[in-house]
Design a protein around this motif. Structure first.
Motif, PDB file in Angstrom:
ATOM      1  N   ASN A  27      -8.559  -3.232 -13.238  1.00  0.00           N
ATOM      2  CA  ASN A  27      -8.601  -2.786 -11.846  1.00  0.00           C
ATOM      3  C   ASN A  27      -8.933  -3.921 -10.896  1.00  0.00           C
ATOM      4  O   ASN A  27      -8.344  -4.045  -9.828  1.00  0.00           O
ATOM      5  CB  ASN A  27      -9.679  -1.714 -11.659  1.00  0.00           C
ATOM      6  N   THR A  35      -0.257  -6.812  -7.990  1.00  0.00           N
ATOM      7  CA  THR A  35       0.228  -6.323  -6.701  1.00  0.00           C
ATOM      8  C   THR A  35       0.694  -7.492  -5.839  1.00  0.00           C
ATOM      9  O   THR A  35       1.746  -7.433  -5.205  1.00  0.00           O
ATOM     10  CB  THR A  35      -0.892  -5.555  -5.965  1.00  0.00           C
ATOM     11  N   ALA A  41       2.590  -3.504  -1.206  1.00  0.00           N
ATOM     12  CA  ALA A  41       2.554  -2.044  -1.107  1.00  0.00           C
ATOM     13  C   ALA A  41       3.599  -1.335  -1.968  1.00  0.00           C
ATOM     14  O   ALA A  41       3.364  -0.242  -2.485  1.00  0.00           O
ATOM     15  CB  ALA A  41       2.719  -1.629   0.348  1.00  0.00           C
ATOM     16  N   LEU A  44       2.164  -0.967  -5.284  1.00  0.00           N
ATOM     17  CA  LEU A  44       1.085   0.027  -5.227  1.00  0.00           C
ATOM     18  C   LEU A  44       1.660   1.440  -5.331  1.00  0.00           C
ATOM     19  O   LEU A  44       1.167   2.289  -6.088  1.00  0.00           O
ATOM     20  CB  LEU A  44       0.298  -0.136  -3.919  1.00  0.00           C
ATOM     21  N   LEU A  48       1.090   4.139  -8.310  1.00  0.00           N
ATOM     22  CA  LEU A  48       0.470   5.458  -8.098  1.00  0.00           C
ATOM     23  C   LEU A  48       1.333   6.574  -8.691  1.00  0.00           C
ATOM     24  O   LEU A  48       0.821   7.507  -9.313  1.00  0.00           O
ATOM     25  CB  LEU A  48       0.242   5.708  -6.598  1.00  0.00           C
ATOM     26  N   TYR A 202      -0.782  -5.023   1.891  1.00  0.00           N
ATOM     27  CA  TYR A 202      -1.224  -4.122   0.825  1.00  0.00           C
ATOM     28  C   TYR A 202      -0.735  -2.695   1.037  1.00  0.00           C
ATOM     29  O   TYR A 202      -0.433  -1.987   0.081  1.00  0.00           O
ATOM     30  CB  TYR A 202      -2.749  -4.172   0.775  1.00  0.00           C
ATOM     31  N   LEU A 203      -0.633  -2.271   2.300  1.00  0.00           N
ATOM     32  CA  LEU A 203      -0.358  -0.850   2.532  1.00  0.00           C
ATOM     33  C   LEU A 203       0.993  -0.507   3.157  1.00  0.00           C
ATOM     34  O   LEU A 203       1.381   0.652   3.175  1.00  0.00           O
ATOM     35  CB  LEU A 203      -1.489  -0.237   3.361  1.00  0.00           C
ATOM     36  N   VAL A 258      -8.127   5.030 -10.276  1.00  0.00           N
ATOM     37  CA  VAL A 258      -7.255   4.688  -9.161  1.00  0.00           C
ATOM     38  C   VAL A 258      -8.087   4.209  -7.971  1.00  0.00           C
ATOM     39  O   VAL A 258      -7.737   3.243  -7.296  1.00  0.00           O
ATOM     40  CB  VAL A 258      -6.392   5.899  -8.750  1.00  0.00           C
ATOM     41  N   SER A 259      -9.202   4.890  -7.721  1.00  0.00           N
ATOM     42  CA  SER A 259     -10.022   4.493  -6.563  1.00  0.00           C
ATOM     43  C   SER A 259     -10.516   3.071  -6.702  1.00  0.00           C
ATOM     44  O   SER A 259     -10.483   2.308  -5.737  1.00  0.00           O
ATOM     45  CB  SER A 259     -11.259   5.384  -6.401  1.00  0.00           C
ATOM     46  N   PHE A 262      -7.676   0.701  -6.143  1.00  0.00           N
ATOM     47  CA  PHE A 262      -7.321   0.715  -4.727  1.00  0.00           C
ATOM     48  C   PHE A 262      -8.348  -0.070  -3.903  1.00  0.00           C
ATOM     49  O   PHE A 262      -8.011  -0.896  -3.069  1.00  0.00           O
ATOM     50  CB  PHE A 262      -7.212   2.156  -4.229  1.00  0.00           C
ATOM     51  N   GLY A 265      -8.128  -3.813  -4.249  1.00  0.00           N
ATOM     52  CA  GLY A 265      -7.080  -4.375  -3.391  1.00  0.00           C
ATOM     53  C   GLY A 265      -7.543  -4.481  -1.952  1.00  0.00           C
ATOM     54  O   GLY A 265      -7.285  -5.462  -1.254  1.00  0.00           O
ATOM     55  N   LEU A 266      -8.261  -3.468  -1.529  1.00  0.00           N
ATOM     56  CA  LEU A 266      -8.783  -3.439  -0.167  1.00  0.00           C
ATOM     57  C   LEU A 266      -9.801  -4.560   0.061  1.00  0.00           C
ATOM     58  O   LEU A 266     -10.036  -4.985   1.185  1.00  0.00           O
ATOM     59  CB  LEU A 266      -9.472  -2.084   0.048  1.00  0.00           C
TER      60      LEU A 266
END
Ligand code: PHE
Length: 465
Positions: A27, A35, A41, A44, A48, A202-203, A258-259, A262, A265-266
């Motif tokens: 992770n 990524t 994104a 990502l 998911l 990323y998003l 997943v959190s 995620f 990445g954040l």
């Protein structure tokens, strides 16, 4: 002689341990650089989808299989199928051993960086020299040897204490701490200049970045990150009681995994973009981008925040290495009736030795460093093992699991096991979804992707351009 098998004390214990297994270097170290290399994104998004549509049903199935069989990964296929089917379990155990062999090397880097930041001079490296520093660090023989050996011993010390007192207790302690440190670091990262550029990369998906490599990398990452395809969750599932709700547990584990990915990445992308660095750095990403930031925080804050981060990485890795080690340990204890203590340290040493070529493949020994050539580049021994046993091996293990359930064990037995502790399961929408995924989607899709990956990745046959 009947040896009493260990057990988790309750659902929380199991969830903490399984989430501990799932959340790891996959992770925080691997997900961000994968990524970064695969278009941000867009990757990502596919990751998911793979996690929810394939990973989650496969996870439920693995846990149910383990709980039904009440034995190790090989024994489970053997008992509910026959010795031939047992080969699937054996393949999983092999993948686990090989994954641990290189995973422990990377965990050693994290451990070494923690020590260097808190007690050494990592923060006085010149700002532009962190990439070179990391390169030199992983190529160094003694440091790597000492820290990865220490990490393996630490893993053994926890596993030898057993399921409840070792694995469960450690996970319950480390997992909440990990979340806290991560959130704290993200809040800091958001305050930096240019953080928004990182968030955009990323998003905001760029669909033109998607190709077949994005798909198989994301699938491999989903299996690796959720600890699927090699029997870790069959093994852990064999330590839970019939009254536990498997679906709920699997949902919490998936969500936690997943959190954390995620959130990692954040954290990483705002940092990388705030320094004007490239997100395509590869495996060095967290080891290069982050120390630089810690350096800029000044000696005190840098030590504190940086030390916390690498400690977090070590915790995350440790709850995963214990699950990787538990798989072959359970096999030898359950099948060969060997004493747990001897098995744990014997295997730890054995796997450490198998990991030496991976350790030496980061510049120390040229032969292992330029071990093979494919995908248009030189691959280190570590890359080759990771590609074979993780990126390809785990989805292949998942494929064989679903074939086993579909053709041998049958979904009605799967449903029966899942409905223990979850009476509403039979007849539910979820049951239909799980059954379709297991009997149809997975065998076709995972089988196809396996063939395509082997052709394209290793044999350079470009089917999809
Ligand atoms: N899921 C772990 C991680 O993300 C790695 C792992 C893979 C652990 C397979 C156990 C089994 O780091």
């Amino acid at each position: 002689m009947v040896i009493k098998r260990g057990r988790f004390s309750n659902r929380l214990g199991f969830v903490a341990a399984a989430a501990g297994s799932a959340v790891g270097l996959g992770n925080i170290w691997k997900f961000p650089y994968e990524t970064g290399e695969n278009g941000g994104a867009a990757f990502l998004l596919i990751y998911l989808i793979c996690t929810i549509a394939i990973g989650f049903p496969v996870m439920i199935s693995e846990i149910a299989l383990g709980r039904k069989a009440q034995t190790d990964a090989y024994g489970a296929y053997n008992k509910l199928g026959n010795r031939k089917w047992g080969l699937i379990g054996a393949f999983g155990i092999l993948c686990g051993i090989m994954i641990l062999s290189f995973y422990n090397v990377v965990a050693g880097w994290a451990f070494g960086y923690f020590v260097q930041i808190v007690f050494g001079d990592l923060l006085s490296v010149g700002l532009d020299d962190y990439s070179a520093h990391f390169g030199a660090y992983v190529a160094d023989f003694w440091d790597n040897l000492i820290f990865s050996f220490a990490f393996m011993i630490l893993t053994g010390l926890i596993v030898v204490r057993g399921i409840k007192d070792g694995i469960e207790t450690a996970s319950k302690f480390f997992m909440p701490l990990l979340f806290l440190i991560l959130i704290g670091l993200i809040i800091y990262a958001m305050t930096l200049n240019n953080a928004m550029e990182g968030i955009k990369f990323y998003l905001l998906p760029d669909f033109s970045a998607i190709n077949i490599k994005t798909v198989y990398s994301a699938l491999g990452q989903a299996f690796f990150s959720l600890s699927l395809g090699m029997g870790a969750l069959i093994t852990y599932g064999s330590y839970i009681k019939k009254k536990e709700n498997i679906v709920k547990s699997a949902a919490v584990v998936t969500l936690a995994d997943v959190s954390v990915a995620f959130l990692a990445g954040l954290l990483i992308f705002p940092l990388v973009f705030s320094q004007g660095q490239q997100p395509t750095e590869g495996p060095g990403l967290v080891f290069v981008a982050l120390p630089k930031i810690f350096h800029e925080m000044g000696p005190f804050m840098g030590k504190f925040v940086g030390g916390s981060f690498f400690l977090l990485l070590c915790f995350a890795a440790l709850t995963s290495t214990i699950s990787l080690l538990e798989v072959p340990v359970a096999y030898l204890v359950d099948e060969k009736k060997l004493p747990r203590k001897r098995v744990v340290f014997g295997l730890a040493l054995f796997i450490f030795i198998i990991g030496l070529p991976s350790m030496l493949s980061q510049g120390a020994v040229p032969f292992f460093t330029n071990f093979m050539f494919y995908e248009g580049g030189n691959k280190t021994f570590l890359d080759v093992i990771s590609d074979m046993f993780s990126e390809v091996g785990l989805p292949l293990g998942g494929f064989m699991l679903t074939v086993f359930i579909g053709f041998k064990w049958k979904t009605k037995n799967l449903s029966l096991e899942i409905s223990k502790g979850n009476p509403g399961y039979e007849g539910s929408f979820l049951e239909k979804f799980v059954n379709i995924v297991i009997t149809t989607v997975c065998p076709l899709l995972l089988g196809l992707i396996f063939v395509v990956t082997v052709l394209q990745k290793f044999l350079n046959v470009q089917i999809f351009g």
